[in-house]
Each structure stands twice: as C-alpha cells, then as structure tokens.
Design a protein around this motif. Structure first.
Motif, PDB file in Angstrom:
ATOM      1  N   ASP A 186      41.686  57.248  40.392  1.00 49.22           N
ATOM      2  CA  ASP A 186      40.537  57.770  39.643  1.00 49.22           C
ATOM      3  C   ASP A 186      39.257  56.956  39.859  1.00 49.22           C
ATOM      4  OD1 ASP A 186      42.176  59.695  38.597  1.00 49.22           O
ATOM      5  OD2 ASP A 186      42.559  58.608  36.715  1.00 49.22           O
ATOM      6  N   ASN A 187      39.408  55.662  40.201  1.00 48.73           N
ATOM      7  CA  ASN A 187      38.251  54.756  40.183  1.00 48.73           C
ATOM      8  C   ASN A 187      37.878  54.161  41.534  1.00 48.73           C
ATOM      9  OD1 ASN A 187      37.415  54.192  37.175  1.00 48.73           O
ATOM     10  ND2 ASN A 187      39.643  54.376  37.199  1.00 48.73           N
ATOM     11  N   ILE A 188      38.562  54.561  42.600  1.00 48.27           N
ATOM     12  CA  ILE A 188      38.353  53.889  43.886  1.00 48.27           C
ATOM     13  C   ILE A 188      36.905  54.014  44.366  1.00 48.27           C
ATOM     14  CG2 ILE A 188      39.097  55.878  45.327  1.00 48.27           C
ATOM     15  CD1 ILE A 188      39.948  52.170  46.003  1.00 48.27           C
ATOM     16  N   ASP A 189      36.274  55.161  44.114  1.00 47.68           N
ATOM     17  CA  ASP A 189      34.886  55.320  44.555  1.00 47.68           C
ATOM     18  C   ASP A 189      33.953  54.403  43.762  1.00 47.68           C
ATOM     19  OD1 ASP A 189      35.792  57.209  46.353  1.00 47.68           O
ATOM     20  OD2 ASP A 189      35.499  58.866  44.945  1.00 47.68           O
ATOM     21  N   ARG A 190      34.188  54.328  42.437  1.00 47.73           N
ATOM     22  CA  ARG A 190      33.373  53.430  41.611  1.00 47.73           C
ATOM     23  C   ARG A 190      33.502  51.962  42.073  1.00 47.73           C
ATOM     24  NH1 ARG A 190      34.718  55.504  35.620  1.00 47.73           N
ATOM     25  NH2 ARG A 190      35.586  57.216  36.834  1.00 47.73           N
ATOM     26  N   LEU A 191      34.706  51.577  42.433  1.00 47.21           N
ATOM     27  CA  LEU A 191      34.902  50.203  42.909  1.00 47.21           C
ATOM     28  C   LEU A 191      34.099  49.951  44.178  1.00 47.21           C
ATOM     29  CD1 LEU A 191      38.765  49.826  42.313  1.00 47.21           C
ATOM     30  CD2 LEU A 191      36.934  48.664  41.069  1.00 47.21           C
ATOM     31  N   ARG A 192      34.112  50.934  45.088  1.00 48.63           N
ATOM     32  CA  ARG A 192      33.370  50.745  46.333  1.00 48.63           C
ATOM     33  C   ARG A 192      31.863  50.738  46.097  1.00 48.63           C
ATOM     34  NH1 ARG A 192      35.502  54.021  51.345  1.00 48.63           N
ATOM     35  NH2 ARG A 192      34.346  52.354  52.380  1.00 48.63           N
ATOM     36  N   GLU A 193      31.442  51.345  44.975  1.00 52.31           N
ATOM     37  CA  GLU A 193      30.014  51.327  44.614  1.00 52.31           C
ATOM     38  C   GLU A 193      29.645  50.118  43.760  1.00 52.31           C
ATOM     39  OE1 GLU A 193      29.853  55.084  42.723  1.00 52.31           O
ATOM     40  OE2 GLU A 193      30.166  56.177  44.618  1.00 52.31           O
ATOM     41  N   LEU A 194      30.593  49.182  43.605  1.00 46.15           N
ATOM     42  CA  LEU A 194      30.358  47.935  42.865  1.00 46.15           C
ATOM     43  C   LEU A 194      30.072  48.150  41.385  1.00 46.15           C
ATOM     44  CD1 LEU A 194      28.316  45.809  45.411  1.00 46.15           C
ATOM     45  CD2 LEU A 194      30.711  45.528  44.753  1.00 46.15           C
ATOM     46  N   ASP A 195      30.624  49.194  40.820  1.00 41.29           N
ATOM     47  CA  ASP A 195      30.535  49.378  39.368  1.00 41.29           C
ATOM     48  C   ASP A 195      31.192  48.167  38.689  1.00 41.29           C
ATOM     49  OD1 ASP A 195      30.713  51.954  37.092  1.00 41.29           O
ATOM     50  OD2 ASP A 195      31.833  50.101  36.735  1.00 41.29           O
ATOM     51  N   GLN A 196      30.364  47.406  37.906  1.00 47.42           N
ATOM     52  CA  GLN A 196      30.860  46.122  37.371  1.00 47.42           C
ATOM     53  C   GLN A 196      32.000  46.303  36.371  1.00 47.42           C
ATOM     54  OE1 GLN A 196      29.658  42.634  37.956  1.00 47.42           O
ATOM     55  NE2 GLN A 196      29.085  43.674  39.837  1.00 47.42           N
ATOM     56  N   VAL A 197      31.935  47.361  35.596  1.00 43.13           N
ATOM     57  CA  VAL A 197      33.005  47.589  34.612  1.00 43.13           C
ATOM     58  C   VAL A 197      34.330  47.861  35.325  1.00 43.13           C
ATOM     59  CG1 VAL A 197      33.799  49.067  32.727  1.00 43.13           C
ATOM     60  CG2 VAL A 197      31.371  48.443  32.896  1.00 43.13           C
ATOM     61  N   ALA A 198      34.270  48.726  36.341  1.00 44.38           N
ATOM     62  CA  ALA A 198      35.485  49.034  37.089  1.00 44.38           C
ATOM     63  C   ALA A 198      36.005  47.790  37.822  1.00 44.38           C
ATOM     64  CB  ALA A 198      35.219  50.160  38.082  1.00 44.38           C
ATOM     65  N   LEU A 199      35.090  47.023  38.422  1.00 43.54           N
ATOM     66  CA  LEU A 199      35.517  45.818  39.142  1.00 43.54           C
ATOM     67  C   LEU A 199      36.192  44.819  38.215  1.00 43.54           C
ATOM     68  CD1 LEU A 199      32.539  45.142  41.578  1.00 43.54           C
ATOM     69  CD2 LEU A 199      34.921  45.556  42.231  1.00 43.54           C
ATOM     70  N   THR A 200      35.587  44.606  37.052  1.00 35.07           N
ATOM     71  CA  THR A 200      36.148  43.648  36.105  1.00 35.07           C
ATOM     72  C   THR A 200      37.566  44.057  35.703  1.00 35.07           C
ATOM     73  OG1 THR A 200      33.949  43.151  35.274  1.00 35.07           O
ATOM     74  CG2 THR A 200      35.797  42.522  33.870  1.00 35.07           C
ATOM     75  N   GLU A 201      37.726  45.343  35.447  1.00 32.23           N
ATOM     76  CA  GLU A 201      39.047  45.840  35.069  1.00 32.23           C
ATOM     77  C   GLU A 201      40.059  45.676  36.214  1.00 32.23           C
ATOM     78  OE1 GLU A 201      40.380  46.647  32.409  1.00 32.23           O
ATOM     79  OE2 GLU A 201      42.052  48.012  32.811  1.00 32.23           O
ATOM     80  N   ALA A 202      39.631  46.008  37.428  1.00 33.34           N
ATOM     81  CA  ALA A 202      40.540  45.902  38.579  1.00 33.34           C
ATOM     82  C   ALA A 202      40.943  44.446  38.821  1.00 33.34           C
ATOM     83  CB  ALA A 202      39.881  46.489  39.829  1.00 33.34           C
ATOM     84  N   ILE A 203      39.980  43.538  38.690  1.00 35.02           N
ATOM     85  CA  ILE A 203      40.285  42.111  38.903  1.00 35.02           C
ATOM     86  C   ILE A 203      41.211  41.599  37.807  1.00 35.02           C
ATOM     87  CG2 ILE A 203      39.277  39.789  38.922  1.00 35.02           C
ATOM     88  CD1 ILE A 203      36.732  41.110  40.176  1.00 35.02           C
ATOM     89  N   ARG A 204      40.899  41.966  36.562  1.00 33.21           N
ATOM     90  CA  ARG A 204      41.727  41.509  35.444  1.00 33.21           C
ATOM     91  C   ARG A 204      43.168  41.984  35.608  1.00 33.21           C
ATOM     92  NH1 ARG A 204      44.060  43.047  31.158  1.00 33.21           N
ATOM     93  NH2 ARG A 204      43.413  45.224  31.341  1.00 33.21           N
ATOM     94  N   ARG A 205      43.351  43.267  35.911  1.00 29.54           N
ATOM     95  CA  ARG A 205      44.716  43.787  36.033  1.00 29.54           C
ATOM     96  C   ARG A 205      45.432  43.182  37.233  1.00 29.54           C
ATOM     97  NH1 ARG A 205      44.953  50.117  33.997  1.00 29.54           N
ATOM     98  NH2 ARG A 205      47.203  49.956  34.301  1.00 29.54           N
ATOM     99  N   SER A 206      44.702  42.966  38.314  1.00 27.70           N
ATOM    100  CA  SER A 206      45.318  42.366  39.506  1.00 27.70           C
ATOM    101  C   SER A 206      45.750  40.925  39.228  1.00 27.70           C
ATOM    102  CB  SER A 206      44.338  42.397  40.683  1.00 27.70           C
ATOM    103  OG  SER A 206      44.020  43.730  41.039  1.00 27.70           O
ATOM    104  N   CYS A 207      44.852  40.150  38.627  1.00 32.97           N
ATOM    105  CA  CYS A 207      45.184  38.752  38.319  1.00 32.97           C
ATOM    106  C   CYS A 207      46.338  38.674  37.326  1.00 32.97           C
ATOM    107  CB  CYS A 207      43.971  38.012  37.755  1.00 32.97           C
ATOM    108  SG  CYS A 207      42.723  37.616  38.987  1.00 32.97           S
ATOM    109  N   ALA A 208      46.330  39.566  36.345  1.00 34.99           N
ATOM    110  CA  ALA A 208      47.411  39.558  35.361  1.00 34.99           C
ATOM    111  C   ALA A 208      48.744  39.875  36.034  1.00 34.99           C
ATOM    112  CB  ALA A 208      47.117  40.558  34.240  1.00 34.99           C
ATOM    113  N   ALA A 209      48.728  40.857  36.940  1.00 33.88           N
ATOM    114  CA  ALA A 209      49.960  41.204  37.652  1.00 33.88           C
ATOM    115  C   ALA A 209      50.438  40.019  38.476  1.00 33.88           C
ATOM    116  CB  ALA A 209      49.712  42.414  38.570  1.00 33.88           C
ATOM    117  N   LYS A 210      49.517  39.411  39.203  1.00 31.81           N
ATOM    118  CA  LYS A 210      49.932  38.289  40.039  1.00 31.81           C
ATOM    119  C   LYS A 210      50.361  37.099  39.192  1.00 31.81           C
ATOM    120  CE  LYS A 210      49.216  35.579  44.081  1.00 31.81           C
ATOM    121  NZ  LYS A 210      48.476  35.316  45.319  1.00 31.81           N
ATOM    122  N   ALA A 211      49.624  36.814  38.122  1.00 27.63           N
ATOM    123  CA  ALA A 211      49.977  35.686  37.262  1.00 27.63           C
ATOM    124  C   ALA A 211      51.373  35.870  36.676  1.00 27.63           C
ATOM    125  CB  ALA A 211      48.942  35.535  36.150  1.00 27.63           C
TER     126      ALA A 211
END
Lengths: 367, 367
Positions: B200-225
């Motif tokens: 749902d959000n891949i285009d927003r991420l490529r457009e550097l939408d800060q809200v989407a990026l923050t969420e993607a980074i948070r979920r990725s770091c949480a998964a890896k952590a």
C-alpha cells in the motif's frame, strides 16, 4: 598432567600442563567442534613440532599455515596470510584454529580466530616459556601497529590451552630467560612466597629441570588465571600483570620490534618500576635489590638501553593503553608481592626514575 | 522521536529514530564515557553532515576520519586509516568511535571500535535507509577479503544507534531502493501484514514521505531487533535475516564489489530464493509473484546478471558463511512471512533454480 580451570563463566576453559602432550590427540578432540582444523605456526617451530601435531589430528582436515618467525612479523600483512590460508582451503565457521608456537603466534592466531567470519574456535599450544606462563592465558590477542604495540586486537578466549613442557628442550636459552621475566613478575606482584621459591630454584629452571619448570608454570598460570578470572577485560586488578610493561613497551618500540625480546624489555622495565616504587617510599632499597638480583640471575637485562633519553620514554609511554583521559598510570609495588595500578604519584618521581644511572644501580644491587 | 530497545543483556542498547536528531548533542552525551570522540565518515557524507555533528559534540576532543566512499574501499587498507587517525591523535581506551554514514562506514568503524586497543565504545549514526534498517542493528562489523565478503570482522554492539530520518533527503534514489530491498525482506521472512502495508505504501516511501519512512524504519528495526535479541551470534533464527543474501553475495563477488549495490544484489537474490521456495512447493507462483512485483515497484533489479552461470553461483556460494561441514544451507520461505534456514533440499532443485530464465519470470509476474 596437571589441569587448571580458568573460570570465565560461559567462556571458561582448561589449561593442561605436562610432558609429551603434543602426541595425545585425545586431549584435543573434545575441544574441536567441526572437521576442519588450521594450525598456525612459524618457520622455526614447524620443523620441530608440526608433523607430530598433525599426526595427533589424523581424523581432521588440517591446513597448516607457516608464518615467518618473530615479533617484527606481528602485523597485518602476516595476519593476512592466515586468512588467505583459511579462505583458500574454504574453512567454515565451525573450523578450529590452533596456535602452535610462542606469544607472537598465539596473539596472531588468536586475533585471526576472533576475526575470521566474526569468530571461530581457538586452541593454544604454546611452545615457549613466555607464552606458556603469560600470553596463552587471559584471552589477549592482537597485532602491532607502526605507532604502537598490540594496538589492534581482541579479547578472545580459547577452548583449550595445552602446555607440553617437553617443547622447552628446543628453546634458546635467551628465550627461556625472557619467559622467566614473567614468572618472576608473578612473585613480585601477588605471591611473595613464590618469589622465595624462585630464589631457591632459579638455577634449576635455567638448567631445564622438568620438575621445577612444571611447578613454575603451574604457579604462574594459576596466578594469572586468578587475576584474569577476577577481571577479564582489564578494568582493574588485571592491569597489575603489566608490571614493567609500560616502560618495557617503550623500550621495545624505541629499539624497533624484535631487537629486544619482550621478556628482556619487561625485565629492564621491571627494574625501573622497582626503582620508582623505592623512590615513592613503598619498598626498601633491599627489596628493590632482591628483584634486580633475581632478574639478573635469570639471565635478563636489568639496565634499559643507554641511548634512550627520558624524552624517548615519555613519548612512547603517552600512547600506552594504560593512559586514561591523558593521565599516565603505572604498575608499581606497594610491597613485594603486592602491585597497584596508579596515576597518583608526583611527576618529579617519574622524571627522576627515568634519569637514574641503571648501570650503577645494578652494580650496587650486587654489593 | 521513537525509542526501541535492543535487549542483549549487558550489551543492550537503544535505537532512537526521528527527524533532525543530528543536532541534538544531548542525545549522544549520556552514551560517551570519555573526552575523546572519533567520527568516521566518508567523502560523500562529510560535506553534508560532519560539521553539524561536530557542533553537537562541542564539549569533546573530536577527531574526524574521512574515508573514500564505497564498498570497494571496505578493506584493510582503508580500515588502517581509522587506526592511523586514532593513534596519531592519541585516543585512549575510553574513546568513542562514531560511525556517520552508510553500511560500509558502520561496518568498518564498528570493526575498528571492536579492535582498537581490543575494544572501545561505539555509536552508530546511519545515514542511508539500508544501514538504518539493517546494518546498524545487530552488531555485525567487518571488512571484505579478496576471497570473500565480510570474511574478517567481529560481533560488536554499539552503545547507541541514532537514526536521523532527515538524512534520507540527500540519499540518491538508487540507494533508497537498495534500502527498500531489506525493508521488504522483513515482510517476507517474519511479518506478512507488513508486506501488505508495504504494497500500500511503496510509492509513498519512494517519494520520501517522512511518516511512511518513519513507520517502515521502526517496523524494520523492531523486526530485526527481535530476531537479533533471540539469537545474537547467528546460531539459528538470525540467519533468516539473510534471505536472498547467499545468492546476492555471489552476485556481488562475481560482479566485483561496488558494481551492484548490496540491496540490489539482495533483491535479485531474493527473487531466486522465492523461485526456489516455489519449486519446493512451499509457496505458490502467485505468492512468489507478489514478492517479485513489490521488489520491482521499489525500483530494484529482479533479474540476476545474465553473464553469471550456475557454476559461477556455486563457486562463490561454497565459501558462504552459512556453509557448515561442506553442506550449503539457504534461507527459503515456508510461506510468505515465515523463513527457514535449511540444507535439506534436493540438489536438483537448487540447480534448476540457478538455470531459470529470470527475464521471462519477471515478465510473467507482471501478467
């Protein structure tokens, strides 16, 4: 065979000490996880012991890596030869690296084990007295940098240390003496009775009496294991093991690696630490002279290089690892058998210590 | 600002995520023990952010070390420049090394921190999406060897990871896509709902939408952590984080480091892992195509280099760190959102996977 256990929680490991252990593959097998083993040794040790060790490892896929011999080779370029050997023979993460040789081999093989694929198993088989009593115990590994000794490395514990006392039969007398510098150190820093034992047995040790050697190695390893067990990462008491080493490292760096043996530099450095402790009023001149005489009887230099100025010492000591927040800390003796690490001394006493005529001091200590 | 805690017992550390954190020295100060700090960065990042970070560290003695930029420089010679800088400025054991840059800078600065004087403090400030979601979490550090990627290194945890999402504004689009390869990976291996969110959000991420990026980074770091917390030294589940990496490393090694971006190679490798999972009957062709399409929409290559033969792949994969006792193990998908590490597959399926026409597969996945 004697067994000592170094207690470091999940990183604990045994030290086996005895004669002709090199041929006893059954002592190694329980500590090897995979099918691959790399033996790191040097051009001097390989002709003496490599074939025997490989015979003991008959069931494994063994890769020998033979390095040039000497502290001058304890650098990245030589370390790279170990990685080249491991990667060419496709060693995986379950491989075991065995160090067969002295302290330089142990330090480099250990750092290679710490770094190869971010860490593989490691076994120490030290073949010099110095490495048997010092560098095989405690997990310090590393290489030198042009700007300082042992500046690049890791704390990394072996699975096993196997000390075959028979290997000392092929050790040059000068290197035996260098090892005795560290043995004497244990007496000075934490075991005054052992100092007395050494005064009674120093000649037997130099004659390679196996009973005396076994006892000296066992007591030295036990002393070091106790200190390391209490302070694995050298935040406190472990630093007392470096008696004579701050001055000694300055000597080694100034002379160029490999010109003085490590133990020889430590011996002269220990004399300087004894003299500084006397100047601080912590030990008597007679106690200082006991240490100086014992070092001299072990065949060790007790006079720093005459071409080194106080400025040379200060320059090299400023990058020593015991410098914290710009303050130089030294290992000194509160009394014989009790060392402290301290930066709490008047700068003039250090300056005076660096200006002492150590030739004269040596002559007076014999009187 | 969001805070995640990576739970590793006494080596636990926080990850701070938010906008404009680079200017907030008060976030760094509690994690710096001494008075000395070295900032390791590269020629691309330094002009953008070095001055700002140095301003945030006004109270410290700061040594900047600016390295050349790129995976091709992730080697011993470049690492040596860090040690040269530290030793020339006489950094002691209480120094803190800060990595300011992408994964290459983090890996090298981290290994330098692990090895300098046998270990000093370390802070990660990752400035690429890839390093923010992957290489700054988990403690893997290291350098490449001519015979293999990341073959020399250490597991070493930072004191702190500071993720300033604003730094992504200066990231080239190609590198943003490379980071998205790892973000998508988390969905594939352990978080199927996140996969849906990404669709749902891949285009927003490529457009550097800060809200989407923050969420993607948070979920990725949480998964890896979570994965790293369960398996710090990669003996089990942690290896699932390497989905696509065994094939991907082969691509990187074969093409020469730096020709393909890491994330690009991982993307093509992930397609191969998806295809192999389908051939084993674990996922459907439709599920495979969901992964392929999402990677393609992220701007990533989904076709391995056409000049690489199955033999090329096998040769490079034989030295992969996941080889144990000669058996090749791969990360594959049991289903979308569930990865396994296994060597338990027919060799023919791997061979067939390496012979697939991935151009054709890509075209079909769009149908």
């Amino acid at each position: 065979m004697q067994i000592l256990d170094v207690d470091l929680g999940e990183r604990s490991y045994p030290i086996l000490i005895g004669e002709q252990l090199l041929d006893r593959g059954e002592l190694l097998a329980p500590h090897i996880r995979g099918k691959q083993v790399a033996i790191v040794t040097n051009e001097t040790v390989a002709p003496l012991y490599l074939e025997r060790l490989m015979q003991s490892l008959g069931g494994y896929s063994v890769t020998p890596v033979v390095l040039p011999d000497g502290e001058a080779w304890k650098n990245w370029e030589t370390l790279q030869l170990i990685f080249d050997g491991l990667l060419s023979a496709r060693h995986d993460r379950k491989t075991t690296i065995i160090a067969l040789g002295g302290g330089v081999i142990g330090d480099m093989a250990g750092f290679a084990a710490a770094s190869y694929q971010r860490g593989v198993d490691f076994i120490q088989i030290p073949t010099t007295l110095l490495s048997q009593v010092d560098s095989s115990v405690g997990g310090k590994t590393g290489i030198n940098h042009p700007l300082g000794k042992n500046m690049i490395g890791a704390f990394y514990q072996p699975q096993l240390v196997l000390i075959d006392t028979s290997t000392l039969a092929t050790l040059p007398a000068r290197e035996l003496s260098a090892g005795l510098a560290e043995v004497i150190k244990y007496g000075l820093i934490c075991d005054e009775p052992f100092l007395g034992w050494l005064e009674d047995n120093i000649d037997r040790l130099r004659e390679l009496d196996q009973v005396a050697l076994t006892e000296a190695i066992r007591r030295s390893c036990a002393a070091k294991a106790a200190v390391v067990g209490a302070d694995e990462r050298e935040s406190g008491v472990r630093a007392t093991l470096n008696l004579g080493h701050t001055f000694g490292h300055a000597i080694e760096t100034h002379q160029g690696y490999g010109v003085w043996l490590h133990g020889e530099a430590v011996a002269a450095g220990t004399v300087m630490a004894l003299e500084m402790s006397r100047r601080l009023g912590w030990i008597s001149a007679a106690e200082r002279d006991r240490g100086v005489r014992l070092l001299a009887r072990a065949g060790l230099p007790v006079v720093p290089p005459t071409d080194m100025t106080p400025e040379d010492f200060m320059q090299h000591m400023a990058v020593d690892k015991k410098v914290l927040d710009g303050q130089l800390r030294l290992v000194l003796l509160k009394q014989l058998g009790e060392a402290v690490v301290t930066g709490d001394f008047p700068r003039e006493v250090l300056d005076a210590t660096l200006r002492v005529d150590y030739d004269l001091l040596m002559q007076q200590s014999r009187a």
